[in-house]
Design an enzyme around this catalytic site. Structure first.
Site, short mmCIF file in Angstrom:
data_model
loop_
_atom_site.label_atom_id
_atom_site.label_comp_id
_atom_site.label_asym_id
_atom_site.label_seq_id
_atom_site.Cartn_x
_atom_site.Cartn_y
_atom_site.Cartn_z
N ASP A 178 -4.52 -12.91 3.83
CA ASP A 178 -5.80 -12.37 4.27
C ASP A 178 -6.95 -12.74 3.34
OD1 ASP A 178 -4.72 -10.77 2.31
OD2 ASP A 178 -5.06 -8.88 3.35
N HIS A 192 0.82 -1.23 0.00
CA HIS A 192 0.00 0.00 0.00
C HIS A 192 0.85 1.28 0.00
CE1 HIS A 192 -3.75 -2.10 0.40
NE2 HIS A 192 -3.42 -2.65 1.56
#
Length: 334
Positions: free
Chosen positions: A279, A154
């Site tokens: 995830d 990110h």
């Protein structure tokens, strides 16, 4: 498979983050490291290659900010971790800022990525692990793994967010380019889109970025990762986004990954970097796909079957009790 990790990576330990309108316990905890190490066994400590590979991707002002932020926060009389709360609207003119509140907002896109006095040491070490795995593959290893924690995808060239401060996949890709690899591909299979990686290579044609992730119409980071985002300038066509709906299971995910791998094959890279996030697992507390632990070996085998020298970097995965097994199963596929 050789695996790399530096103990300093566990030092980043914020107490809380701003999540869904309130403060919550920080999800990207050092316990993630313990879980993975217990499952994969021995790792090697990376060589220190300095800041030059980091600064080849991240702006000098941003790197200097990451290093100085805790001191500036304390000098402003603040307690706890440095967390931004004011953000510039996109497109505002550049300014010479000095107040820590303004600097935080200028170099972040959310309030989930605190900076602690130990953050720089941790993220620097995480980048060194990524570089060590990359150089191991460049030296002839078929594949290598870096236990990157904190994660990285990110983070943009001059901003942090999503628990990420430095973009390890981008740093690894640039290091490979600088070592003479003509074309590098990044396959991002974290639940969340790697907006920072996309931004860094948006206008470059020498690095292909393919991402399979939750549809940003419903999931973080919202503003990046839509299917019509394909790059610009020299990078036109070198970005591929394959968003999937919440509840996605292995068949749909595997089909999307096959499409991404086919696109990467047409690009013909000399090196593949995999931003692997666990995830996507069905029980992850902040995600909503439905992959099972055994599925990770299948996905990794599909990647390995393509035959590219491969660097695997850990991104997300927040169900700590299952994280180690999920990572180990993925690595077993190689």
């Amino acid at each position: 498979m050789r695996a790399f990790y530096a103990p300093a990576q566990a030092r980043h330990a914020p107490t809380q983050e701003l999540h869904n309108g309130g403060f919550a316990a920080y999800a990207e905890t050092p316990a993630r490291v313990d879980a993975v190490l217990a499952a994969i066994g021995a790792t090697e400590e990376p060589e220190d290659r300095g800041e030059t590979p980091i600064r080849a991707v991240h702006s000098a002002a941003y790197v200097d900010f990451l290093k100085a932020a805790p001191r500036l926060w304390r000098e402003a009389g603040r307690q706890g971790d440095a967390i931004p709360y004011a953000f510039p609207i996109r497109g505002r003119r550049p300014l010479a800022l000095s107040r820590i509140d303004a600097l935080l907002g200028a170099h972040a896109f959310d309030a989930t990525t605190p900076i602690t006095p130990d953050s720089w040491a941790a993220v620097y070490a995480s980048a060194q692990s990524a570089l060590a795995a990359t150089h191991a593959v460049l030296a002839g290893e078929r594949a290598a793994f870096a236990l990157c924690r904190p994660p990285g995808h990110h983070a943009g060239a001059d901003y942090c967010g999503g628990y990420c401060h430095l973009n390890h996949a981008a740093i690894a890709a640039q290091a490979a380019r600088d070592a003479g690899i003509g074309r590098v591909a990044i396959l991002d299979i974290d639940y969340h889109h790697g907006n920072g990686t996309q931004d860094i290579f948006w206008e470059r044609g020498d690095v292909f970025y393919a991402s399979i992730h939750a549809d940003p119409a419903t999931d973080y980071p919202f503003y990046w990762g839509h299917a019509d985002e394909t790059g610009a300038g020299d990078g036109a066509g070198a970005t591929l986004n394959l968003p999937l709906p919440q509840g996605t299971t292995i068949d749909a995910f595997r089909a999307a990954q096959a499409a991404a791998l086919d696109a990467i094959a047409r690009f013909a890279p000399g090196l593949l970097i995999v931003s692997f996030g666990a995830d996507t697992w069905a029980g992850d507390p902040i995600s909503a796909f439905a992959l099972q632990t055994a599925d990770y070996t299948t996905l990794a085998r599909d990647i390995a079957a393509r035959g590219w020298p491969t660097v695997v970097l850990l991104e997300g995965g927040y169900a700590v009790a299952a994280l180690g097994d999920n990572v180990a199963r993925f690595l077993a596929g190689f």
